[in-house]
Structure formats: C-alpha cells, structure tokens
Motif scaffolding. Structure first.
Motif, PDB file in Angstrom:
ATOM      1  N   TRP A  92      51.569  31.057  41.621  1.00  0.00           N
ATOM      2  CA  TRP A  92      50.755  30.487  42.411  1.00  0.00           C
ATOM      3  C   TRP A  92      50.704  31.364  43.684  1.00  0.00           C
ATOM      4  CZ3 TRP A  92      46.353  28.702  42.778  1.00  0.00           C
ATOM      5  CH2 TRP A  92      45.967  27.869  44.130  1.00  0.00           C
ATOM      6  N   MET A  93      52.036  31.614  43.958  1.00  0.00           N
ATOM      7  CA  MET A  93      52.096  32.240  45.399  1.00  0.00           C
ATOM      8  C   MET A  93      51.448  33.764  45.398  1.00  0.00           C
ATOM      9  SD  MET A  93      55.491  31.040  47.072  1.00  0.00           S
ATOM     10  CE  MET A  93      56.970  31.262  45.673  1.00  0.00           C
ATOM     11  N   LEU A  94      51.531  34.416  44.155  1.00  0.00           N
ATOM     12  CA  LEU A  94      50.940  35.702  43.906  1.00  0.00           C
ATOM     13  C   LEU A  94      49.566  35.745  43.835  1.00  0.00           C
ATOM     14  CD1 LEU A  94      53.397  37.440  41.559  1.00  0.00           C
ATOM     15  CD2 LEU A  94      53.115  37.992  43.751  1.00  0.00           C
ATOM     16  N   SER A  95      48.962  34.730  43.352  1.00  0.00           N
ATOM     17  CA  SER A  95      47.581  34.485  43.510  1.00  0.00           C
ATOM     18  C   SER A  95      47.104  33.984  44.921  1.00  0.00           C
ATOM     19  CB  SER A  95      47.139  33.065  42.745  1.00  0.00           C
ATOM     20  OG  SER A  95      47.480  33.328  41.243  1.00  0.00           O
ATOM     21  N   ILE A  96      47.797  33.318  45.664  1.00  0.00           N
ATOM     22  CA  ILE A  96      47.389  33.231  47.017  1.00  0.00           C
ATOM     23  C   ILE A  96      47.241  34.667  47.854  1.00  0.00           C
ATOM     24  CG2 ILE A  96      48.060  32.201  49.375  1.00  0.00           C
ATOM     25  CD1 ILE A  96      49.372  29.719  47.588  1.00  0.00           C
ATOM     26  N   VAL A  97      48.338  35.328  47.636  1.00  0.00           N
ATOM     27  CA  VAL A  97      48.439  36.480  48.205  1.00  0.00           C
ATOM     28  C   VAL A  97      47.149  37.503  47.925  1.00  0.00           C
ATOM     29  CG1 VAL A  97      49.476  38.878  48.150  1.00  0.00           C
ATOM     30  CG2 VAL A  97      50.915  36.826  48.367  1.00  0.00           C
ATOM     31  N   LEU A  98      46.509  37.412  46.456  1.00  0.00           N
ATOM     32  CA  LEU A  98      45.494  38.063  46.260  1.00  0.00           C
ATOM     33  C   LEU A  98      44.355  37.572  46.991  1.00  0.00           C
ATOM     34  CD1 LEU A  98      45.832  38.715  42.256  1.00  0.00           C
ATOM     35  CD2 LEU A  98      46.160  40.432  44.199  1.00  0.00           C
ATOM     36  N   LEU A  99      44.309  36.097  47.014  1.00  0.00           N
ATOM     37  CA  LEU A  99      43.176  35.493  47.613  1.00  0.00           C
ATOM     38  C   LEU A  99      43.225  35.827  49.176  1.00  0.00           C
ATOM     39  CD1 LEU A  99      40.813  33.628  46.947  1.00  0.00           C
ATOM     40  CD2 LEU A  99      42.266  31.769  47.793  1.00  0.00           C
ATOM     41  N   LEU A 100      44.278  36.108  49.751  1.00  0.00           N
ATOM     42  CA  LEU A 100      44.318  36.444  51.127  1.00  0.00           C
ATOM     43  C   LEU A 100      43.633  37.739  51.361  1.00  0.00           C
ATOM     44  CD1 LEU A 100      47.999  35.337  52.100  1.00  0.00           C
ATOM     45  CD2 LEU A 100      45.853  34.538  53.122  1.00  0.00           C
ATOM     46  N   PHE A 101      43.803  38.758  50.379  1.00  0.00           N
ATOM     47  CA  PHE A 101      43.054  40.038  50.315  1.00  0.00           C
ATOM     48  C   PHE A 101      41.604  40.041  50.191  1.00  0.00           C
ATOM     49  CE2 PHE A 101      47.357  41.735  49.476  1.00  0.00           C
ATOM     50  CZ  PHE A 101      47.547  42.816  50.493  1.00  0.00           C
ATOM     51  N   LEU A 102      40.986  39.083  49.568  1.00  0.00           N
ATOM     52  CA  LEU A 102      39.699  38.912  49.491  1.00  0.00           C
ATOM     53  C   LEU A 102      39.107  38.302  50.773  1.00  0.00           C
ATOM     54  CD1 LEU A 102      39.436  37.133  45.796  1.00  0.00           C
ATOM     55  CD2 LEU A 102      38.319  39.388  46.477  1.00  0.00           C
ATOM     56  N   MET A 143      47.152  45.928  38.695  1.00  0.00           N
ATOM     57  CA  MET A 143      47.372  45.490  37.509  1.00  0.00           C
ATOM     58  C   MET A 143      48.666  44.841  37.090  1.00  0.00           C
ATOM     59  SD  MET A 143      46.198  45.520  34.415  1.00  0.00           S
ATOM     60  CE  MET A 143      44.701  46.678  34.451  1.00  0.00           C
ATOM     61  N   PRO A 144      49.712  45.469  37.836  1.00  0.00           N
ATOM     62  CA  PRO A 144      51.246  44.831  37.585  1.00  0.00           C
ATOM     63  C   PRO A 144      51.132  43.376  38.179  1.00  0.00           C
ATOM     64  CG  PRO A 144      51.353  47.076  38.369  1.00  0.00           C
ATOM     65  CD  PRO A 144      49.759  46.720  38.421  1.00  0.00           C
ATOM     66  N   ILE A 145      50.379  43.285  39.282  1.00  0.00           N
ATOM     67  CA  ILE A 145      50.446  41.672  39.850  1.00  0.00           C
ATOM     68  C   ILE A 145      49.639  40.940  38.970  1.00  0.00           C
ATOM     69  CG2 ILE A 145      49.412  40.578  41.686  1.00  0.00           C
ATOM     70  CD1 ILE A 145      50.451  42.700  43.477  1.00  0.00           C
ATOM     71  N   SER A 146      48.547  41.519  38.595  1.00  0.00           N
ATOM     72  CA  SER A 146      47.701  40.486  37.482  1.00  0.00           C
ATOM     73  C   SER A 146      48.371  40.059  36.432  1.00  0.00           C
ATOM     74  CB  SER A 146      46.396  41.108  37.133  1.00  0.00           C
ATOM     75  OG  SER A 146      45.653  41.461  38.355  1.00  0.00           O
ATOM     76  N   ILE A 147      49.221  41.031  35.756  1.00  0.00           N
ATOM     77  CA  ILE A 147      49.911  40.644  34.419  1.00  0.00           C
ATOM     78  C   ILE A 147      51.049  39.840  34.964  1.00  0.00           C
ATOM     79  CG2 ILE A 147      51.516  41.814  32.923  1.00  0.00           C
ATOM     80  CD1 ILE A 147      49.938  44.348  32.805  1.00  0.00           C
ATOM     81  N   THR A 148      51.741  39.993  36.120  1.00  0.00           N
ATOM     82  CA  THR A 148      52.909  39.134  36.452  1.00  0.00           C
ATOM     83  C   THR A 148      52.442  37.839  36.623  1.00  0.00           C
ATOM     84  OG1 THR A 148      53.940  41.032  37.485  1.00  0.00           O
ATOM     85  CG2 THR A 148      54.644  38.766  38.197  1.00  0.00           C
ATOM     86  N   ILE A 149      51.211  37.684  37.454  1.00  0.00           N
ATOM     87  CA  ILE A 149      50.649  36.420  37.564  1.00  0.00           C
ATOM     88  C   ILE A 149      50.339  35.553  36.406  1.00  0.00           C
ATOM     89  CG2 ILE A 149      48.687  34.956  38.255  1.00  0.00           C
ATOM     90  CD1 ILE A 149      48.188  37.110  40.560  1.00  0.00           C
ATOM     91  N   ALA A 150      49.501  36.292  35.246  1.00  0.00           N
ATOM     92  CA  ALA A 150      49.289  35.606  33.896  1.00  0.00           C
ATOM     93  C   ALA A 150      50.606  35.142  33.373  1.00  0.00           C
ATOM     94  CB  ALA A 150      48.330  36.278  33.210  1.00  0.00           C
ATOM     95  N   LEU A 151      51.424  36.282  33.210  1.00  0.00           N
ATOM     96  CA  LEU A 151      52.602  36.080  32.315  1.00  0.00           C
ATOM     97  C   LEU A 151      53.527  35.008  32.956  1.00  0.00           C
ATOM     98  CD1 LEU A 151      54.216  36.936  30.059  1.00  0.00           C
ATOM     99  CD2 LEU A 151      55.601  38.458  31.434  1.00  0.00           C
ATOM    100  N   SER A 152      53.729  34.875  34.251  1.00  0.00           N
ATOM    101  CA  SER A 152      54.472  33.969  35.007  1.00  0.00           C
ATOM    102  C   SER A 152      53.726  32.478  34.924  1.00  0.00           C
ATOM    103  CB  SER A 152      54.473  34.440  36.284  1.00  0.00           C
ATOM    104  OG  SER A 152      55.191  35.180  36.847  1.00  0.00           O
ATOM    105  N   LEU A 153      52.674  32.354  34.637  1.00  0.00           N
ATOM    106  CA  LEU A 153      51.925  30.918  34.719  1.00  0.00           C
ATOM    107  C   LEU A 153      52.444  30.684  33.213  1.00  0.00           C
ATOM    108  CD1 LEU A 153      50.274  28.731  35.612  1.00  0.00           C
ATOM    109  CD2 LEU A 153      48.211  30.175  35.141  1.00  0.00           C
ATOM    110  N   VAL A 154      52.017  31.508  32.170  1.00  0.00           N
ATOM    111  CA  VAL A 154      52.076  31.165  30.931  1.00  0.00           C
ATOM    112  C   VAL A 154      53.653  30.619  30.636  1.00  0.00           C
ATOM    113  CG1 VAL A 154      52.057  31.928  28.387  1.00  0.00           C
ATOM    114  CG2 VAL A 154      50.168  32.468  29.817  1.00  0.00           C
ATOM    115  N   LEU A 155      54.647  31.357  31.049  1.00  0.00           N
ATOM    116  CA  LEU A 155      55.868  31.175  31.064  1.00  0.00           C
ATOM    117  C   LEU A 155      56.338  29.731  31.643  1.00  0.00           C
ATOM    118  CD1 LEU A 155      57.692  34.592  31.328  1.00  0.00           C
ATOM    119  CD2 LEU A 155      57.328  33.258  29.292  1.00  0.00           C
TER     120      LEU A 155
END
Length: 373
Positions: A216-226, A319-331
């Motif tokens: 979630w926190m990585l997702s917020i970081v991406l949204l801040l860039f948007l 790409m690494p952040i996207s994979i980290t977000i998806a993988l972290s959420l699933v785990l």
C-alpha cells in the motif's frame, strides 16, 4: 504470566529501536535543511512532531489516571516532562527499572498500603503494554508517512544519501517491531486471552502486516508521482472513512470527550494504512470489504500509472516497484488467510466475537476498549 530476562532484553531492544528511529529522523531533517531542500525538511519534522505530540497527550492522560487511581495528586513535573517530549522516556525508565528487579531478582507478590496483593510481573507487563501501544500510535502517525516520504524522494531523484537509506530501513524496522511487539505484549497483559505462542504465528502475523503495508505504501508513492493532489485527497478521504467508522462503532477508549475524539482521529489514521478491529465484534465481513477495496485501489493505481507515463519518474524503477507491489499484496493476503484460518490464538473460540485490537474488558483496565487483532 512471568516477566522474564528475555522479555527485559526485548524491552531494551524496543527502546533502542525507538531512539534510533528518532535520531535518524532528526539526522535526515537536518540534512535536508543543509542541502536547501526545505520542503522535505519541514515535512520530515512535521511528521515527527505530529506523532510525538499525540503520543505525549495519551501518555500524560494515562499518568494522571494512574495517579488518580492510586489516590495521588497529579504532579507538575510529569506535565513538564511531557511538554518537553520526554513522556515515553519517563515511562521506559520506570518500566525498565521495575522490570529489571522483577526479571533478575525474582521478586514475588507484594502487598500495598491497602493490603491488596500485587503481582509485580503483571504490573511490569502492563507498563510494557502501555509503551507498546504508544509506539504503535507513533509508528502509524509518523513512521508510515516518513517511509512514504523517503521512498518518494529516493525515486524522484534516483539516488539517496546514507541518511535516507538509514531512514527507510529504520522506519521499516520500527513498523515491523511495533506492530508485532504490541500484539504479543497485549495478549500477555490479558489473562482472558490466549497467548501468541511460537514463532510461526508471530512471523505469519508480522508478514501479513508488513507485506500489506509495503504494497500500500509503495502504491501511495506511485500515486504521488501521478498527482500529489489526488494522492492527498485519496488519503484524506480514507482517513475520513476511518473516522466515520470509529464514530459509527462508538468507541469508548477515553474518559474525556476531547481525548476520545483524538483517539478516533488516530484510529482513522491507522485504518488508512492497515485494518484493525476497533469494537470487538466479528470482523470477517469488514475485513473482507477492507482488503477488497485495498486490492482494487492498488490495481487501479498500477493500471493508471502504466497508461500515464510520468516524466519525473525514473522508468528503470517502475517495473521492479510494480512487481514488488503486486507480489507483496498477494503474499500479504496469503499470510492473512493463513494466520486467521489456522494460527489465530482464538480461532477455536467460534462462539466469541473477535477481540478488540487492544485490551478488552478486564477489571478496571484502562485499555479495555482498545483495538486488537
């Protein structure tokens, strides 16, 4: 429940992490001001002050309540210590001093002035639980926003100095430690609750919280860039929903109206980052809805970021952040299911509602209405 030498050492570790986190935050803020990045420096200091001020308010309120319960008058020195941001350190001093005598000198039950038997082990455990709860408050009020801010700065510039790396690592450790430590300490302080025994349940709970928070926190970081305004609006909206939820559930944590309002504000802030049961009712449906919304919001942010290229963002990290977000959420969801499905201490007590994320009704316990998983 005994307060052992191992518990004492873990308590010492807790204050070491607390002090380290404080020092690193001050170091980072000074570095920002020195480099002329005043906005980031002000934000870092603001997060620190907000978290510690709220913690000092609750700590002083508890000191007054404890003194009143003991038939003593409130001492002005405690108020001064809390105004100087020394309330937590004062609590650590008393708790560790008492804990050392209990753990290393094998003190047994003693009698107080009204000849009621006191268990020193229980007394120390309750004091440590108070501290764990205060650290939990500060973690979500200061640690999580600090973690998001430092990640944002790192990704924006594509590089970071040692102090920023230290801030990210220490914030991560503080979030992990305070979340797990509170859950363990809380159950020790409640005689009517099963202990979180063994390494497997503890690490499963830790990974559930850590992975869902990281995603979630990585997702917020991406949204801040948007768009910073959209990101802030989303966080404010989620906080407002959490606040409404706390009012709807009519939490009864504090004796005074003003402190209860502050408590609900804090609960709303915590619910912005992670789920907690705040009323001791069955939370299967609310938790399911909470994480469904979390998954949809995370996927939505990733999709929008994919279709809306951002020039200020280093594409090598996306790409690494996207994979980290998806993988972290699933785990995180997997660990959540495993913990509540097989490892939760009260999973066999199906006739009882979920316990509150904090101390439940037990005598004259101060935190009998606080939150708990």
């Amino acid at each position: 429940m005994k307060y052992t030498k191992l518990h004492f050492m873990l308590s010492v570790l807790g204050i070491i992490i607390y002090i380290t986190d404080l020092i690193v935050d001050i170091w980072v803020s000074v570095r920002f001001f020195y480099e002329g990045r005043n906005v980031f420096g002000i934000l870092t200091v603001s997060f620190m002050l907000f978290g510690t001020l709220v913690v000092q308010c609750f700590s002083y309120t508890w000191f007054k309540a404890d003194l009143k319960k003991a038939g003593q008058e409130s001492q002005h020195c405690f108020l001064l210590l809390h105004c100087l941001q020394g309330g937590v350190f004062t609590r650590y001093w008393f708790a560790l001093k008492k804990g050392y005598h209990v753990a290393f000198k094998n003190i047994s039950k003693t009698d107080n002035f009204i000849e009621e038997q006191i268990d020193p082990h229980k007394e120390v455990i309750d004091r440590m639980t108070d501290l764990s709860m205060l650290r939990l408050f500060e973690t979500y009020l200061e640690g999580c926003p600090q973690f998001v801010l430092q990640l944002y700065i790192f990704l924006e510039h594509g590089q970071a100095n040692f102090s920023q790396y230290a801030a990210i690592m220490v914030s991560c450790c503080a979030i992990s430690w305070s979340t797990l430590d509170y859950q363990v300490a809380l159950r020790k302080s409640l005689s009517d609750k099963n202990l979180l025994k063994g390494s497997c349940p503890k690490f499963t709970y830790l990974f559930y919280k850590l992975f869902t928070l990281l995603s979630w926190m990585l997702s917020i970081v991406l949204l801040l860039f948007l768009n910073v305004k959209i990101a802030l609006f989303l966080l404010l909206f989620l906080w407002f929903l959490g606040l409404l939820w706390a009012f709807k559930k009519q939490t009864q944590f504090c004796a005074s109206i003003s402190m209860e309002f502050l408590y609900r504000v804090v609960v709303g802030f915590i619910l912005t980052f992670t789920f907690f049961n705040i009323k001791g009712q069955n939370t299967r449906c609310p938790m399911f809805c909470y994480y469904i919304v979390r998954v949809l919001a995370t996927v939505g942010i990733l999709v929008v970021f994919w279709v809306s290229p951002v020039s200020v963002f280093n594409s090598d990290y996306f790409m690494p952040i996207s994979i980290t977000i998806a993988l972290s959420l699933v785990l995180g969801i997997i660990f959540l299911i495993v913990y509540y499905g097989t490892l939760h201490p009260n999973r066999k007590e199906e006739t009882k509602p979920d316990e509150i994320d904090g101390k439940t009704a037990q005598g004259d316990c101060r935190m009998k209405y606080f939150i708990m998983d």
